[in-house]
Design an enzyme around this catalytic site. Structure first.
Site, PDB file in Angstrom:
ATOM      1  N   HIS A  90    -130.397  89.406  24.087  1.00 21.89           N
ATOM      2  CA  HIS A  90    -130.358  88.622  22.714  1.00 21.89           C
ATOM      3  C   HIS A  90    -129.013  88.879  22.060  1.00 21.89           C
ATOM      4  O   HIS A  90    -127.913  88.304  22.659  1.00 21.89           O
ATOM      5  CB  HIS A  90    -131.509  89.727  21.791  1.00 21.89           C
ATOM      6  CG  HIS A  90    -131.704  89.394  20.418  1.00 21.89           C
ATOM      7  ND1 HIS A  90    -131.385  88.070  20.028  1.00 21.89           N
ATOM      8  CD2 HIS A  90    -132.266  89.813  19.399  1.00 21.89           C
ATOM      9  CE1 HIS A  90    -131.826  87.957  18.910  1.00 21.89           C
ATOM     10  NE2 HIS A  90    -132.290  89.138  18.535  1.00 21.89           N
ATOM     11  N   ASP A 149    -124.079  82.465  21.141  1.00 21.87           N
ATOM     12  CA  ASP A 149    -123.324  83.393  21.654  1.00 21.87           C
ATOM     13  C   ASP A 149    -122.220  82.896  22.470  1.00 21.87           C
ATOM     14  O   ASP A 149    -121.287  83.594  22.909  1.00 21.87           O
ATOM     15  CB  ASP A 149    -124.102  84.474  22.246  1.00 21.87           C
ATOM     16  CG  ASP A 149    -124.923  85.270  21.517  1.00 21.87           C
ATOM     17  OD1 ASP A 149    -124.587  85.532  20.292  1.00 21.87           O
ATOM     18  OD2 ASP A 149    -126.371  85.513  21.819  1.00 21.87           O
ATOM     19  N   SER A 195    -134.902  90.654  17.197  1.00 22.51           N
ATOM     20  CA  SER A 195    -134.282  91.357  15.857  1.00 22.51           C
ATOM     21  C   SER A 195    -135.441  90.985  14.709  1.00 22.51           C
ATOM     22  O   SER A 195    -135.464  91.990  13.986  1.00 22.51           O
ATOM     23  CB  SER A 195    -133.012  90.929  15.618  1.00 22.51           C
ATOM     24  OG  SER A 195    -132.751  89.452  15.383  1.00 22.51           O
ATOM     25  N   ARG A 252    -125.751  75.866  16.046  1.00 21.96           N
ATOM     26  CA  ARG A 252    -124.728  76.858  15.858  1.00 21.96           C
ATOM     27  C   ARG A 252    -123.432  77.132  16.663  1.00 21.96           C
ATOM     28  O   ARG A 252    -122.632  77.397  16.573  1.00 21.96           O
ATOM     29  CB  ARG A 252    -125.540  78.535  15.919  1.00 21.96           C
ATOM     30  CG  ARG A 252    -126.844  78.311  15.013  1.00 21.96           C
ATOM     31  CD  ARG A 252    -127.517  79.743  15.049  1.00 21.96           C
ATOM     32  NE  ARG A 252    -128.177  79.835  16.479  1.00 21.96           N
ATOM     33  CZ  ARG A 252    -128.975  80.825  17.059  1.00 21.96           C
ATOM     34  NH1 ARG A 252    -129.087  82.017  16.065  1.00 21.96           N
ATOM     35  NH2 ARG A 252    -129.319  80.901  18.076  1.00 21.96           N
ATOM     36  N   HIS A 296    -132.316  79.658  26.407  1.00 26.37           N
ATOM     37  CA  HIS A 296    -132.906  80.126  25.227  1.00 26.37           C
ATOM     38  C   HIS A 296    -134.327  79.968  25.478  1.00 26.37           C
ATOM     39  O   HIS A 296    -135.039  79.181  26.121  1.00 26.37           O
ATOM     40  CB  HIS A 296    -132.754  79.221  24.104  1.00 26.37           C
ATOM     41  CG  HIS A 296    -133.074  79.860  22.814  1.00 26.37           C
ATOM     42  ND1 HIS A 296    -134.131  79.763  22.074  1.00 26.37           N
ATOM     43  CD2 HIS A 296    -131.988  80.620  21.957  1.00 26.37           C
ATOM     44  CE1 HIS A 296    -133.993  80.551  20.890  1.00 26.37           C
ATOM     45  NE2 HIS A 296    -132.797  81.129  20.751  1.00 26.37           N
TER      46      HIS A 296
HETATM   47  N1  HAX Z   1    -128.387  82.109  33.732  1.00 22.69           N
HETATM   48  C1  HAX Z   1    -129.096  82.504  34.703  1.00 22.69           C
HETATM   49  N2  HAX Z   1    -130.503  82.418  34.695  1.00 22.69           N
HETATM   50  C2  HAX Z   1    -131.104  82.337  33.579  1.00 22.69           C
HETATM   51  C3  HAX Z   1    -130.561  81.816  32.503  1.00 22.69           C
HETATM   52  C4  HAX Z   1    -129.142  82.118  32.504  1.00 22.69           C
HETATM   53  N3  HAX Z   1    -128.381  81.671  31.482  1.00 22.69           N
HETATM   54  N4  HAX Z   1    -131.421  81.484  31.653  1.00 22.69           N
HETATM   55  C5  HAX Z   1    -132.764  81.753  31.888  1.00 22.69           C
HETATM   56  N5  HAX Z   1    -132.591  82.192  33.297  1.00 22.69           N
HETATM   57  C6  HAX Z   1    -133.453  82.447  34.395  1.00 22.69           C
HETATM   58  C7  HAX Z   1    -134.266  83.463  33.811  1.00 22.69           C
HETATM   59  O1  HAX Z   1    -133.872  84.793  34.056  1.00 22.69           O
HETATM   60  C8  HAX Z   1    -135.756  83.231  34.521  1.00 22.69           C
HETATM   61  O2  HAX Z   1    -135.485  83.891  35.761  1.00 22.69           O
HETATM   62  P1  HAX Z   1    -136.883  84.495  36.683  1.00 22.69           P
HETATM   63  O3  HAX Z   1    -137.840  83.425  36.610  1.00 22.69           O
HETATM   64  O4  HAX Z   1    -136.216  84.689  38.108  1.00 22.69           O
HETATM   65  O5  HAX Z   1    -136.976  85.438  35.847  1.00 22.69           O
HETATM   66  C9  HAX Z   1    -135.630  81.784  34.672  1.00 22.69           C
HETATM   67  O6  HAX Z   1    -134.329  81.200  34.544  1.00 22.69           O
HETATM   68  C10 HAX Z   1    -136.726  81.329  33.385  1.00 22.69           C
HETATM   69  O7  HAX Z   1    -136.324  81.665  32.264  1.00 22.69           O
HETATM   70  P2  HAX Z   1    -136.639  80.714  30.993  1.00 22.69           P
HETATM   71  O8  HAX Z   1    -137.791  80.292  30.789  1.00 22.69           O
HETATM   72  O9  HAX Z   1    -135.510  79.521  31.016  1.00 22.69           O
HETATM   73  O10 HAX Z   1    -135.832  81.334  29.695  1.00 22.69           O
HETATM   74  P3  HAX Z   1    -136.512  82.765  28.952  1.00 22.69           P
HETATM   75  O11 HAX Z   1    -137.103  82.168  28.010  1.00 22.69           O
HETATM   76  O12 HAX Z   1    -137.189  83.825  29.920  1.00 22.69           O
HETATM   77  O13 HAX Z   1    -135.201  83.840  28.489  1.00 22.69           O
HETATM   78  C11 HAX Z   1    -132.951  83.833  27.787  1.00 22.69           C
HETATM   79  C12 HAX Z   1    -134.418  83.043  27.618  1.00 22.69           C
HETATM   80  C13 HAX Z   1    -132.124  83.633  26.337  1.00 22.69           C
HETATM   81  C14 HAX Z   1    -133.393  85.325  27.699  1.00 22.69           C
HETATM   82  C15 HAX Z   1    -132.454  83.405  28.859  1.00 22.69           C
HETATM   83  O14 HAX Z   1    -132.109  82.216  28.816  1.00 22.69           O
HETATM   84  C16 HAX Z   1    -131.239  84.110  29.220  1.00 22.69           C
HETATM   85  O15 HAX Z   1    -131.109  85.320  29.746  1.00 22.69           O
HETATM   86  N6  HAX Z   1    -130.018  83.735  28.910  1.00 22.69           N
HETATM   87  C17 HAX Z   1    -128.795  84.366  29.019  1.00 22.69           C
HETATM   88  C18 HAX Z   1    -128.365  85.663  28.047  1.00 22.69           C
HETATM   89  C19 HAX Z   1    -128.131  85.111  26.428  1.00 22.69           C
HETATM   90  O16 HAX Z   1    -127.300  84.127  26.324  1.00 22.69           O
HETATM   91  N7  HAX Z   1    -128.890  85.459  25.709  1.00 22.69           N
HETATM   92  C20 HAX Z   1    -128.738  85.170  24.518  1.00 22.69           C
HETATM   93  C21 HAX Z   1    -129.789  84.273  23.817  1.00 22.69           C
HETATM   94  C22 HAX Z   1    -129.610  83.764  22.231  1.00 22.69           C
HETATM   95  C23 HAX Z   1    -129.855  84.885  21.353  1.00 22.69           C
HETATM   96  O17 HAX Z   1    -131.083  85.400  21.163  1.00 22.69           O
HETATM   97  N8  HAX Z   1    -128.824  85.256  20.963  1.00 22.69           N
HETATM   98  O18 HAX Z   1    -128.654  86.405  20.057  1.00 22.69           O
END
Ligand code: HAX
Length: 438
Positions: free
Chosen positions: A271, A373, A241, A327, A318
């Site tokens: 996000h 979140d 964002s 937070r 994250h």
């Molecule tokens: N559950 C399951 N799998 C997860 C995970 C979770 N909570 N977090 C990461 N992973 C997976 C990823 O999908 C990725 O899988 P692949 O290799 O198969 O694609 C792997 O673990 C490596 O990911 P990473 O390097 O640890 O994390 P990224 O930096 O790629 O992604 C995310 C960060 C926040 C997108 C991710 O942790 C996620 O999807 N979390 C769940 C959704 C979430 O809570 N989002 C909010 C984040 C905070 C925010 O912006 N708030 O607004």
């Protein structure tokens, strides 16, 4: 000009000179190498932006102008009788760089109350959507409808000098922030409360007035809103964002268009939409297990099931953080004080005990700890705000403070159009072949 605007301008002029001198002396210095993995995988860890309002440390979490969340909860002015910071104060801190006095915060509150009138055509645009459409869609569309009010767009069309951009962006920022609670509350009351709208109360602070327009008069809910709208405001510049707002703003799209871009990014489930997803995930788990208090063993089994189905556990992980998000901790502390026996809050705490070792055990998730979140929905639900698809709108109202304060800095510092280089895989293969031959 008001004194806040004057102070912002003189601080920005000092910063601008400093940046000029840094670039003159050190502009060619390399700060890091970039790997092909970073290029392909979401640019993780590449330093490519300057965002003055806040800085994220992967272990410690966010600092706003050098202050951590616990420090802000102590130092920022509070409402009379309250113990949570007023988001007006955080906005002042992000914009000016100094901790505000009570008078500064009262001044911002009064300015926003004065500017909060939303023109009728914005409500007409909201009304033109099916009630079933997602609140974030209605919210973003309403911000775009409000763009008719942009002083920056008008001034640009009239032909202003580059040196004046910041002034109009500042004016748009103050007006847009002032109007967001009214717009968000209108969407909420329209969608969930039969369109029975509540008029603003100009005597209340920004958060309390928002709570009032949503229909929540409980003092501790108003305190929750003050905390919520403070801690969701900013998370340095690379998150979707913030980055989207900055990127679109760099094309000199006005603050309304830029902020709307940020909001369409916030609406994604990886996000800001994650706050909605967390509460849905908990509710689906409770429904499947036929209990509102699942045991730790049941939660562990449900996490394994979620992972096996190829889904993410929302609220965990994250892109930058590698420890529990402060937070999350701030909300946990609030819950311990105000609603420690709430069953959903207790489930959130049980997930916090159970999830990290399971996520870590996958061997691929870089951060097994909760993000912002993971906790917010349980608190909102406790006070009766159970409509989880509205949660990201609350996040959006808060996020305006950080991304728009940053946009003021972008224009005051004269940052140019953002345009990084991209390549094709064909280019990468040729590059690698050349490396091998050399
Ligand atoms: N559950 C399951 N799998 C997860 C995970 C979770 N909570 N977090 C990461 N992973 C997976 C990823 O999908 C990725 O899988 P692949 O290799 O198969 O694609 C792997 O673990 C490596 O990911 P990473 O390097 O640890 O994390 P990224 O930096 O790629 O992604 C995310 C960060 C926040 C997108 C991710 O942790 C996620 O999807 N979390 C769940 C959704 C979430 O809570 N989002 C909010 C984040 C905070 C925010 O912006 N708030 O607004």
């Amino acid at each position: 000009m008001g004194y806040v605007k004057d102070t912002f301008k003189s601080n920005a002029d000092i910063q601008s000179k400093e940046i000029k001198s840094i670039l003159e002396q050190h502009g060619n210095k390399k700060i890091e190498d970039v790997t092909l993995a970073q290029v392909y995988q979401g640019m993780r860890g590449i330093t490519g932006l300057v965002t003055e309002t806040s800085l994220l440390d992967s272990n410690e979490g966010i600092r706003f102008r050098g202050f951590s969340i616990p420090e802000l909860r102590e130092k920022l002015p509070k409402a009379e009788g309250g113990s949570e910071p007023l988001p007006e104060g955080l906005f002042f801190l992000m914009l000016i760089g100094d901790v505000p006095t009570q008078e500064d915060v009262d001044h911002i509150s009064a300015t926003w109350a004065r500017r909060s009138h939303v023109p009728n055509h914005v409500f007409d645009v909201i009304e033109s959507f099916p009630v079933s459409s997602h609140p974030m869609t209605q919210f973003t569309a309403a911000v775009l409808a409000l763009q008719t009010e942009s002083k920056f767009a008008k001034a640009y069309a009239d032909g202003i000098s580059k040196k004046e951009y910041w002034s109009y962006v500042y004016e748009d920022t103050m007006t847009l922030i002032a109007r967001l609670p009214r717009i968000a509350a209108y969407i909420y009351r329209r969608k969930y409360k039969n369109g029975e709208h509540i008029q603003p109360d100009g005597m209340l602070d920004w958060s309390a007035n928002f709570a009032h327009m949503l229909g929540y008069e409980d003092e501790s809910f108003k305190e929750l809103m003050r905390l919520y709208l403070t801690i969701h405001a900013d998370h340095e510049g690379g998150n979707v964002s913030a980055h989207a707002t900055h990127l679109v703003g760099s094309a000199l799209s006005d603050p309304y268009l830029s902020f709307a871009a940020g909001m369409t990014g916030l609406a994604g489930p990886l996000h800001g939409l994650a706050n909605q997803e967390v509460i849905r995930w908990i509710e689906e788990m409770c429904k499947e297990l036929d209990t509102n208090a699942p045991s730790k063993e049941q939660i562990a089994a449900y996490i394994h099931k979620t992972l096996t189905e190829g889904k993410v556990v929302p609220g965990y992980g994250h892109a930058v953080l590698r420890k529990t998000d402060p937070r999350f901790t701030a909300q946990m502390e609030f819950a311990k004080r105000h609603c420690p026996n709430d069953p959903t809050v207790q489930t959130v705490w049980n997930v916090y005990e159970v999830a990290p070792p399971i996520l870590e055990g996958t061997g691929k998730i870089k951060n097994p700890w909760p993000n912002v979140d993971a906790h917010s929905g349980a608190l909102l639900k406790h006070y009766g705000l159970i409509e989880e698809d509205f949660y990201t709108v609350l996040f959006g109202v808060s996020r305006a403070l950080g991304v728009l304060a940053s946009l003021c800095w972008d224009r005051a510092l004269g940052f140019p159009l953002e345009r990084p280089k991209s390549v094709t895989t064909e280019w990468v293969k040729k590059f690698l072949a050349k490396e091998e031959n050399a």
